[in-house]
Design a protein around this motif. Structure first.
Motif, PDB file in Angstrom:
ATOM      1  N   SER A  82      -0.441 -44.897  18.088  1.00  0.00           N
ATOM      2  CA  SER A  82      -0.786 -44.403  16.760  1.00  0.00           C
ATOM      3  C   SER A  82      -0.115 -43.066  16.525  1.00  0.00           C
ATOM      4  CB  SER A  82      -2.305 -44.259  16.612  1.00  0.00           C
ATOM      5  OG  SER A  82      -2.785 -43.246  17.477  1.00  0.00           O
ATOM      6  N   ILE A  83       0.021 -42.717  15.254  1.00  0.00           N
ATOM      7  CA  ILE A  83       0.581 -41.433  14.849  1.00  0.00           C
ATOM      8  C   ILE A  83      -0.222 -40.932  13.655  1.00  0.00           C
ATOM      9  CG2 ILE A  83       2.273 -42.425  13.278  1.00  0.00           C
ATOM     10  CD1 ILE A  83       2.844 -39.350  15.507  1.00  0.00           C
ATOM     11  N   SER A  84      -0.470 -39.638  13.613  1.00  0.00           N
ATOM     12  CA  SER A  84      -1.205 -39.036  12.496  1.00  0.00           C
ATOM     13  C   SER A  84      -0.422 -37.850  11.963  1.00  0.00           C
ATOM     14  CB  SER A  84      -2.600 -38.573  12.930  1.00  0.00           C
ATOM     15  OG  SER A  84      -3.393 -39.668  13.305  1.00  0.00           O
ATOM     16  N   GLY A  85      -0.583 -37.593  10.667  1.00  0.00           N
ATOM     17  CA  GLY A  85       0.082 -36.463  10.038  1.00  0.00           C
ATOM     18  C   GLY A  85      -0.830 -35.811   9.020  1.00  0.00           C
ATOM     19  N   THR A  86      -0.656 -34.512   8.818  1.00  0.00           N
ATOM     20  CA  THR A  86      -1.435 -33.761   7.843  1.00  0.00           C
ATOM     21  C   THR A  86      -0.503 -32.815   7.096  1.00  0.00           C
ATOM     22  OG1 THR A  86      -3.399 -33.847   9.251  1.00  0.00           O
ATOM     23  CG2 THR A  86      -3.389 -32.207   7.481  1.00  0.00           C
ATOM     24  N   ALA A  87      -0.697 -32.725   5.777  1.00  0.00           N
ATOM     25  CA  ALA A  87       0.127 -31.841   4.958  1.00  0.00           C
ATOM     26  C   ALA A  87      -0.748 -31.147   3.924  1.00  0.00           C
ATOM     27  CB  ALA A  87       1.237 -32.630   4.266  1.00  0.00           C
ATOM     28  N   VAL A  88      -0.449 -29.866   3.675  1.00  0.00           N
ATOM     29  CA  VAL A  88      -1.112 -29.084   2.635  1.00  0.00           C
ATOM     30  C   VAL A  88      -0.038 -28.698   1.623  1.00  0.00           C
ATOM     31  CG1 VAL A  88      -2.471 -27.036   2.114  1.00  0.00           C
ATOM     32  CG2 VAL A  88      -2.756 -28.197   4.315  1.00  0.00           C
ATOM     33  N   THR A  89      -0.296 -29.034   0.352  1.00  0.00           N
ATOM     34  CA  THR A  89       0.730 -28.808  -0.655  1.00  0.00           C
ATOM     35  C   THR A  89       0.102 -28.473  -2.002  1.00  0.00           C
ATOM     36  OG1 THR A  89       2.665 -29.769  -1.759  1.00  0.00           O
ATOM     37  CG2 THR A  89       0.830 -31.248  -1.265  1.00  0.00           C
ATOM     38  N   GLN A  90       0.883 -27.790  -2.820  1.00  0.00           N
ATOM     39  CA  GLN A  90       0.448 -27.487  -4.182  1.00  0.00           C
ATOM     40  C   GLN A  90       1.181 -28.435  -5.131  1.00  0.00           C
ATOM     41  OE1 GLN A  90       0.906 -23.418  -5.304  1.00  0.00           O
ATOM     42  NE2 GLN A  90      -0.176 -23.641  -7.256  1.00  0.00           N
ATOM     43  N   ILE A  91       0.390 -29.195  -5.878  1.00  0.00           N
ATOM     44  CA  ILE A  91       0.983 -30.175  -6.794  1.00  0.00           C
ATOM     45  C   ILE A  91       0.429 -29.944  -8.188  1.00  0.00           C
ATOM     46  CG2 ILE A  91       1.395 -31.896  -5.008  1.00  0.00           C
ATOM     47  CD1 ILE A  91      -1.156 -33.297  -5.806  1.00  0.00           C
ATOM     48  N   ASN A  92       1.080 -30.580  -9.157  1.00  0.00           N
ATOM     49  CA  ASN A  92       0.696 -30.421 -10.554  1.00  0.00           C
ATOM     50  C   ASN A  92      -0.130 -31.608 -11.033  1.00  0.00           C
ATOM     51  OD1 ASN A  92       2.198 -27.976 -10.793  1.00  0.00           O
ATOM     52  ND2 ASN A  92       4.089 -29.204 -11.009  1.00  0.00           N
ATOM     53  N   GLN A  93      -0.793 -31.396 -12.120  1.00  0.00           N
ATOM     54  CA  GLN A  93      -1.579 -32.474 -12.709  1.00  0.00           C
ATOM     55  C   GLN A  93      -0.671 -33.644 -13.073  1.00  0.00           C
ATOM     56  OE1 GLN A  93      -3.703 -31.287 -16.218  1.00  0.00           O
ATOM     57  NE2 GLN A  93      -4.749 -33.267 -16.448  1.00  0.00           N
ATOM     58  N   GLY A  94      -1.091 -34.868 -12.692  1.00  0.00           N
ATOM     59  CA  GLY A  94      -0.294 -36.067 -12.970  1.00  0.00           C
ATOM     60  C   GLY A  94       0.652 -36.451 -11.863  1.00  0.00           C
ATOM     61  N   ASP A  95       0.874 -35.585 -10.828  1.00  0.00           N
ATOM     62  CA  ASP A  95       1.761 -35.954  -9.716  1.00  0.00           C
ATOM     63  C   ASP A  95       1.156 -37.104  -8.925  1.00  0.00           C
ATOM     64  OD1 ASP A  95       3.605 -34.073 -10.401  1.00  0.00           O
ATOM     65  OD2 ASP A  95       2.970 -32.586  -8.899  1.00  0.00           O
ATOM     66  N   ILE A  96       2.025 -37.948  -8.351  1.00  0.00           N
ATOM     67  CA  ILE A  96       1.602 -39.127  -7.598  1.00  0.00           C
ATOM     68  C   ILE A  96       1.937 -38.915  -6.123  1.00  0.00           C
ATOM     69  CG2 ILE A  96       1.949 -41.601  -7.254  1.00  0.00           C
ATOM     70  CD1 ILE A  96       2.664 -41.784 -10.226  1.00  0.00           C
ATOM     71  N   VAL A  97       0.950 -39.200  -5.261  1.00  0.00           N
ATOM     72  CA  VAL A  97       1.115 -39.033  -3.817  1.00  0.00           C
ATOM     73  C   VAL A  97       0.808 -40.370  -3.153  1.00  0.00           C
ATOM     74  CG1 VAL A  97       0.425 -37.718  -1.780  1.00  0.00           C
ATOM     75  CG2 VAL A  97       0.387 -36.629  -4.035  1.00  0.00           C
TER      76      VAL A  97
END
Length: 284
Positions: free
Chosen positions: A239-254
């Motif tokens: 298994s592999i795990s990842g974590t990210a912290v980011t600043q996004i705008n309203q309406g952005d798709i992740v």
């Protein structure tokens, strides 16, 4: 008791001897005397029986008196034990009262010290703290005070294995135990930001024995982060795990997808014992 036995024995002897006395005129007087003696003996026995009865009655009366005395003694012992217990309790209460009085005296003696300590504390208190009124309640702001639209979080996982995923394949995590705000789409595997802010995203991918999968965390069409689950040559799944912290705008798709050019081998695994998952939440 011995005189009574002697009298009884004499009666028996007399009765036994009467059998051998011949009824002659010369013997009549003897018989009369014998009968007289018998009557005297009987009267004596009757008197002895009366005396014995009186003795028995006296003994019964004395036994009753002794029983009454014993009962009185038992009551007296119980009363004395209660008195002793009450005395011991009074001693304990007196000890505690003395200790309490000593503590009060010590507190009164040291009262000037504590009063001065509080005065020094008030004198050295920061300026902003002095502005607060004594009855003012400082309320802490929480997410629930901002409105339900501010609470954003989701967690989703795959309901089954994904065999031989292709390149640039959007991974769909179709089971959503948590979706606060309903901003995650379990049919497309995409999260849409309800407002601009800082978000946290995390994902975990399990790959089959001997296989490998390359993953990317995407924001719109841009790669934010990537990972690689590699079980090539392994005797068990990895298994592999990842974590990210980011600043996004309203309406952005992740979303999470496989690498557009690197080939994958084997399957992505997901079951009750090891779930491939995707999660995210609004940090602030």
């Amino acid at each position: 008791m011995q005189p009574n036995l002697k009298l009884l024995l004499s009666l028996l002897v007399i009765l036994y001897s009467i059998q051998f006395v011949k009824c002659t005129e010369n013997r009549l007087e003897q018989l009369e005397r014998i009968v007289g003696k018998l009557q005297d003996t009987i009267s004596m026995l009757s008197k002895d029986n009366a005396n014995n009865k009186r003795l028995v009655e006296d003994l019964k009366f004395k036994v009753n008196e002794q029983e009454e005395r014993i009962g009185a003694l038992e009551k007296g012992c119980k009363i004395e034990s209660r008195i002793a217990s009450s005395r011991a309790m009074k001693k304990r209460v007196g000890y505690y009262n003395d200790s309490f009085n000593e503590a009060i005296e010590d507190l009164n003696a040291n009262m000037p010290f504590w009063r001065k300590a509080f005065e020094d504390l008030n004198a050295n208190m920061p300026f902003w703290r002095k502005k607060v009124k004594p009855n003012t309640i400082m309320k802490r702001t929480s997410f629930s005070d901002r409105g339900s639209s501010e609470n954003v979080a989701f967690f989703a996982f795959m309901s089954q294995d994904l065999n031989s995923p292709s390149v640039a394949h959007n991974l769909i995590f179709d089971v959503t135990p948590t979706d606060i705000g309903s901003h995650y789409n379990k049919y497309s595997g995409m999260f849409t930001a309800p407002r601009s802010g800082t978000y946290v995203f995390t994902w975990t991918i399990y790959c089959s024995v001997g296989g490998y999968v390359y993953e990317q965390l995407m924001v719109n069409a841009e790669v934010l982060d990537s990972s690689n689950c590699n079980a090539d040559g392994a005797g068990w799944h990895r298994s592999i795990s990842g974590t990210a912290v980011t600043q996004i705008n309203q309406g952005d798709i992740v979303y999470v997808r496989t690498h557009p050019t690197s080939l994958n081998k084997g399957s992505i695994l997901s079951s009750s014992s090891h779930r491939s998952s995707f999660a995210g939440w609004l940090l602030f």
